[in-house]
Design an enzyme around this catalytic site. Structure first.
Site, PDB file in Angstrom:
ATOM      1  CB  CYS A 170      -0.979  -0.051   1.163  1.00  0.00           C
ATOM      2  SG  CYS A 170      -2.466   0.886   0.835  1.00  0.00           S
TER       3      CYS A 170
ATOM      4  CG  HIS B 192      -3.246  -2.987   4.133  1.00  0.00           C
ATOM      5  ND1 HIS B 192      -2.281  -2.362   4.891  1.00  0.00           N
ATOM      6  CD2 HIS B 192      -3.854  -2.009   3.415  1.00  0.00           C
ATOM      7  CE1 HIS B 192      -2.313  -1.062   4.649  1.00  0.00           C
ATOM      8  NE2 HIS B 192      -3.254  -0.832   3.757  1.00  0.00           N
TER       9      HIS B 192
ATOM     10  CD  GLU C 204      -0.425  -5.086   6.372  1.00  0.00           C
ATOM     11  OE1 GLU C 204      -0.398  -5.681   5.276  1.00  0.00           O
ATOM     12  OE2 GLU C 204      -0.719  -3.871   6.461  1.00  0.00           O
TER      13      GLU C 204
HETATM   14  N1  GLN Z   1      -3.431   1.981   3.504  1.00  0.00           N
HETATM   15  C1  GLN Z   1      -2.507   2.744   3.007  1.00  0.00           C
HETATM   16  O1  GLN Z   1      -1.303   2.457   3.065  1.00  0.00           O
HETATM   17  C2  GLN Z   1      -3.002   4.013   2.395  1.00  0.00           C
HETATM   18  C3  GLN Z   1      -1.986   4.714   1.541  1.00  0.00           C
HETATM   19  C4  GLN Z   1      -2.266   6.200   1.519  1.00  0.00           C
HETATM   20  N2  GLN Z   1      -3.513   6.492   0.885  1.00  0.00           N
HETATM   21  C5  GLN Z   1      -1.117   6.926   0.820  1.00  0.00           C
HETATM   22  O2  GLN Z   1      -1.331   7.584  -0.139  1.00  0.00           O
HETATM   23  O3  GLN Z   1      -0.012   6.829   1.253  1.00  0.00           O
END
Ligand code: GLN
Length: 193
Positions: free
Chosen positions: A77, A174, A176
């Site tokens: 992410c 995610h 995890e």
């Molecule tokens: N769950 C997340 O890691 C979100 C990422 C977040 N929206 C970003 O731009 O960094």
């Protein structure tokens, strides 16, 4: 085997718990010296702008790039955004610090806001047929993969959400935050190769 998890901000504890559950030694990384002796590194989800700013503040950018040059790194992410070479952002914020190692273009916040979070089964090429429960929380989308980078997972509508380029792995979601440790197992195997 010893795996570090970048612990500046975000969901690092969850990665450490899954790795320890797999019998792998896992440690938090906050300073350049913490990278010593590691066989691989996970960059967790969280807020990529914050992770980038803190990495700058703690003089981690160059040590992280050197580490990534020959050791496996997996970004989930926000971690995926941080690893990407190029960033598209709906809100116009493009000037955040990026490691910029992986040859992919990503778009931040491509699946809506926090309230639009969802979980969906996805097909992951290396997991041959058994769907993986992917948790999306303001995740990024893979816009393009170049060179050696290849897409390894897509949503049902074809949107690419995971990619691998040699010893680098990125996921929009995610792993995890699920009880499914197959992605962590996969990363441990990448390190072993
Ligand atoms: N769950 C997340 O890691 C979100 C990422 C977040 N929206 C970003 O731009 O960094």
């Amino acid at each position: 085997m010893k795996i570090g998890v970048l612990a500046l901000q975000g969901a690092f504890i969850e990665h450490i718990q899954i790795l320890r559950g797999l019998g792998v030694e896992a440690v938090e990384v906050r300073l350049p010296g913490d990278l010593e002796g590691l066989d691989g590194l996970i960059i967790p989800g969280g807020e990529s702008t914050t992770i980038g700013k803190l990495a700058d503040t703690y003089a981690l950018m160059s040590p992280l790039r050197q580490f990534a040059a020959d050791k496996p790194v997996w970004g989930t992410c926000a971690g995926m955004i941080f690893m990407a070479r190029e960033l598209h952002s709906g809100d116009g914020h493009r000037d955040q610090p990026l490691l910029g190692v992986m040859d992919v273009v990503v778009e931040r916040n491509a699946f809506g806001r926090q309230v639009d979070s969802f979980i969906t089964p996805i097909d992951v090429a290396p997991f041959a047929g058994e769907p993986f429960p992917a948790v999306f929380i303001r995740g990024p989308r893979l816009v393009e993969a170049h060179g050696e980078a290849r897409i390894i997972a897509r949503l049902a509508d074809g949107t690419p959400v995971a990619a691998q380029e040699g010893h680098w792995l990125v996921t929009s979601f995610h792993p995890e935050l699920t009880g499914d440790s197959r992605f962590h197992d996969y990363f441990v195997k990448m390190i072993g190769e």
